[in-house]
Write a protein that holds these residues in place. Structure first.
Motif, PDB file in Angstrom:
ATOM      1  N   GLU A  57     -14.607  17.528  17.752  1.00 56.76           N
ATOM      2  CA  GLU A  57     -15.490  17.168  16.647  1.00 56.76           C
ATOM      3  C   GLU A  57     -16.825  16.644  17.172  1.00 56.76           C
ATOM      4  O   GLU A  57     -17.897  16.967  16.638  1.00 56.76           O
ATOM      5  N   ARG A  58     -16.804  15.816  18.227  1.00 59.58           N
ATOM      6  CA  ARG A  58     -18.051  15.305  18.813  1.00 59.58           C
ATOM      7  C   ARG A  58     -18.894  16.457  19.364  1.00 59.58           C
ATOM      8  O   ARG A  58     -20.112  16.495  19.191  1.00 59.58           O
ATOM      9  N   CYS A  59     -18.222  17.385  20.032  1.00 59.66           N
ATOM     10  CA  CYS A  59     -18.914  18.533  20.596  1.00 59.66           C
ATOM     11  C   CYS A  59     -19.526  19.387  19.480  1.00 59.66           C
ATOM     12  O   CYS A  59     -20.653  19.897  19.611  1.00 59.66           O
ATOM     13  N   TYR A  60     -18.806  19.536  18.370  1.00 59.47           N
ATOM     14  CA  TYR A  60     -19.303  20.289  17.222  1.00 59.47           C
ATOM     15  C   TYR A  60     -20.587  19.654  16.688  1.00 59.47           C
ATOM     16  O   TYR A  60     -21.560  20.342  16.348  1.00 59.47           O
ATOM     17  N   GLU A  61     -20.590  18.314  16.609  1.00 57.96           N
ATOM     18  CA  GLU A  61     -21.757  17.596  16.105  1.00 57.96           C
ATOM     19  C   GLU A  61     -22.958  17.719  17.045  1.00 57.96           C
ATOM     20  O   GLU A  61     -24.120  17.673  16.608  1.00 57.96           O
ATOM     21  N   ASP A  62     -22.690  17.892  18.344  1.00 60.19           N
ATOM     22  CA  ASP A  62     -23.768  17.922  19.343  1.00 60.19           C
ATOM     23  C   ASP A  62     -24.459  19.271  19.446  1.00 60.19           C
ATOM     24  O   ASP A  62     -25.486  19.402  20.113  1.00 60.19           O
ATOM     25  N   HIS A  63     -23.903  20.316  18.841  1.00 61.67           N
ATOM     26  CA  HIS A  63     -24.445  21.660  19.014  1.00 61.67           C
ATOM     27  C   HIS A  63     -24.771  22.307  17.677  1.00 61.67           C
ATOM     28  O   HIS A  63     -24.329  21.834  16.617  1.00 61.67           O
ATOM     29  N   ILE A  64     -25.547  23.393  17.740  1.00 59.94           N
ATOM     30  CA  ILE A  64     -25.897  24.163  16.549  1.00 59.94           C
ATOM     31  C   ILE A  64     -25.755  25.645  16.867  1.00 59.94           C
ATOM     32  O   ILE A  64     -25.473  26.027  18.002  1.00 59.94           O
TER      33      ILE A  64
ATOM     34  N   ARG B 239     -21.763  26.179  17.679  1.00 61.42           N
ATOM     35  CA  ARG B 239     -21.104  25.389  16.640  1.00 61.42           C
ATOM     36  C   ARG B 239     -20.145  26.250  15.807  1.00 61.42           C
ATOM     37  O   ARG B 239     -19.038  25.832  15.486  1.00 61.42           O
TER      38      ARG B 239
ATOM     39  N   GLY C   2     -16.193  25.643  15.547  1.00 57.49           N
ATOM     40  CA  GLY C   2     -15.574  25.359  14.259  1.00 57.49           C
ATOM     41  C   GLY C   2     -14.344  26.220  14.032  1.00 57.49           C
ATOM     42  O   GLY C   2     -13.310  25.744  13.549  1.00 57.49           O
TER      43      GLY C   2
ATOM     44  N   GLU D 125     -19.376  22.015  27.456  1.00 57.26           N
ATOM     45  CA  GLU D 125     -19.977  20.778  27.958  1.00 57.26           C
ATOM     46  C   GLU D 125     -20.498  20.929  29.378  1.00 57.26           C
ATOM     47  O   GLU D 125     -21.473  20.291  29.784  1.00 57.26           O
TER      48      GLU D 125
END
Length: 570
Positions: free
Chosen positions: A517-524, A528, A532, A565
């Motif tokens: 979830e943190r990784c999802y928030e950090d990328h677009i 992402r 997801g 990452e």
């Protein structure tokens, strides 16, 4: 003394674990390593067991019983010389004879035993086997599936790691297959399947049907009493089948009055043709075990033969055709199961020579509850089976499913507990029931979480939780019918308690999801989007509650996160 026993349809055997090795115990009467599973009685009250009983069958067929293992767990009664026996009673006499042989050989009378059963024996059949052991004066420490026992005997020859292999166990009355893997001292059963009505006895009947038109054109056999005729034909068929295992043709011979003989020659090819329907039935359990284990046939390292009926060339040719290679006949087909049972006895006794060996088995049948579902045409369709623990799930295991009320103002729910594979519960085995009160609410507003926890010895614990009022209910079903002491039962329930959480609650899974979830928030962008989808797949696999699938999915998601990452700019 703890012993291992192969309680077979045609023959039985006993073995002990001694000085770091399994050893078969010969019969005290004739020194044979196999004891025929036969019992005979006379009007004076005398009882014969084993070889004498089998030999007596031809002259006294009405007073002799064989192949009674097929009736285990049923209400079938055997009438011998005016006495009534259940299959459990007759099996107990065979077990008692084996105990006497071990006492004569070792000077010590056994008091405990590990007894083998077909992998596809259901709950009733397993209870009947355990009862037979107790009637013989034994404490049954464990029931072990026959192909699992054979896998122990085969796999521990060198104690090396082995890729998945298939144990093909065709005995006198039952057929089992198990897919087994060995690594780092762990013997893991991946899947089992079988047919409790397929064995050497059925091939004997095929031989009888094949020879009938030529054997007795004058009808002399037809003049004999039915039990006498059937006994003579069965003995002739068994001798002929065994002879065909090592010869291209053999005589099917019946001796009527000590002198008059009826005889016909049978060739291997015509016997194989007559047995074609039986050979075809070997395929379905194999396909089911491969499907359940998610292992392809070409990925199996060996096809290991167990059971006396695997000596038939027709069976070996059928196996070779099915797998496209020759099977492994390295283990003794008649001895492997008893030797494996003795190894399991050594494990149960915590013998130092087996300290590094662990065995895992599977639940052979699906366990679930009876439910009702809305019918497409209105009303409810009742008597449906809802699986909770699927067949071939590794044990011990704990699984949970949620169910809802179906009627407005419903005040109670009754769950019938069943074992089997059929869609309708009427075709499955009923194990018990539990009825609980529920808050009266509109239909569908009251949920009940039903958790099944099951261990290798047959303990099934049912926990029910109603989140709406946080009420809880519990039912314990025992294969042994609650014969063991409270301390042992408490220890087993405590071991299952450690499994009673959903994989979503596992610390490692929760940490990985939080990281994702943190990784999802950090990328677009595409990163992402891909992440997801990966998170959705992982949470879906968590809901399957399958440890092997979850471990593989966790490894994939972790590797995906490492790649994302690790590629981040400094």
């Amino acid at each position: 003394m703890l012993i291992g026993i192969d309680l077979g349809t045609t023959n039985s055997a006993a073995a002990i674990w001694q000085e770091g090795a399994a050893r078969l115990i010969p019969a005290s009467a004739d020194g044979a390593l196999l004891t025929p599973s036969a019992v005979s009685c006379d009007a004076a009250g005398a009882t014969w067991v084993g070889t004498p009983a089998r030999d007596r069958r031809a002259a006294h067929p009405a007073d002799t019983a064989t192949s009674f293992k097929r009736a285990m767990g049923t209400n079938t009664l055997f009438h011998l010389a005016g006495r009534e026996f259940r299959a459990e009673d007759l099996s107990a006499l065979v077990l008692r004879a084996l105990v006497e042989d071990i006492a004569a050989e070792t000077g010590t009378r056994p008091t405990e035993a590990v007894i083998t059963v077909p992998a596809y024996f259901n709950d009733r059949q397993r209870k009947a086997t355990r009862q037979a052991g107790e009637l013989a004066g034994l404490t049954v420490r464990r029931l072990i599936n026959e192909p699992t026992a054979a896998a122990l005997a085969f796999g521990l020859q060198d104690k090396g790691d082995r890729e998945p292999f298939l144990v093909f166990d065709l005995g006198g009355g039952t057929f089992d297959v198990s897919i087994v893997e060995m690594f780092e001292g762990i013997v893991e059963v991946r899947a089992s399947a079988g047919d409790n009505r397929l064995g050497g006895d059925d091939f004997d009947r095929a031989l009888i049907a094949l020879t009938a038109p030529r054997l007795d054109p004058e009808g002399r056999l037809a003049a004999l009493p039915e039990t006498r005729r059937e006994a003579l034909l069965a003995r002739a068929a068994e001798r002929c089948r065994k002879a065909l295992s090592s010869a291209v043709e053999a005589d099917f011979t019946v001796t009527l009055d000590g002198e008059t003989q009826l005889s016909v020659t049978v060739g291997q090819d015509e016997f194989e043709a007559a047995s074609a329907p039986l050979l075809d039935r070997l395929r379905d359990p194999i396909v089911r075990a491969l499907r359940d284990s998610d292992i392809a046939a070409h990925d199996l390292s060996e096809i290991v033969l167990v059971g006396g009926a695997t000596r038939m060339p027709a069976v070996r040719k059928a196996i070779t055709r099915l797998f496209g290679r020759f099977p492994n006949a390295a283990v003794h087909p008649d001895h492997a199961v008893a030797l494996g049972a003795a190894i399991q006895a050594g494990l149960a006794a915590r013998d130092a020579a087996l300290d590094e060996v662990r065995i895992t088995d599977v639940c052979p049948y699906t366990l679930g509850v009876e439910v009702a579902e809305p019918s497409p045409h209105g009303g409810l369709q009742k008597g449906l089976f809802s699986p909770i623990i699927e067949r071939n799930t590794p044990v011990p295991v704990s699984r949970v499913q949620s169910y809802s009320t179906l009627s407005d103002g419903q005040k109670q729910i009754e769950f019938g507990i069943y074992q089997g594979e059929a869609r309708e519960v009427a075709r499955n085995i009923r194990l018990g029931e539990i009825r609980i009160p529920v808050p009266a609410r509109p239909a569908g507003e009251v949920d009940v979480d039903v958790r099944f926890s099951y261990d290798s010895s047959g303990l099934l614990e049912v926990d029910l939780h109603i989140p709406l009022d946080d009420s809880r209910h519990n039912l314990v079903l025992l294969d042994e019918e609650d014969r063991e002491g409270p301390e042992s039962l408490a220890a087993r329930r405590e071991a299952l308690a450690a499994l009673k959480f959903h994989p979503r609650e596992d610390a490692a899974n929760m940490a990985l999801l939080a990281r994702a979830e943190r990784c999802y928030e950090d990328h677009i962008g595409p990163v992402r989007q891909n992440l997801g989808r990966a998170i959705t797949r992982f949470t879906g696999i968590l809901d399957t509650q399958e440890p092997r699938l979850i471990a593989e999915a966790r490894e994939r998601l972790s590797a995906q996160l490492d790649a994302i990452e690790g590629s981040a700019p400094l």
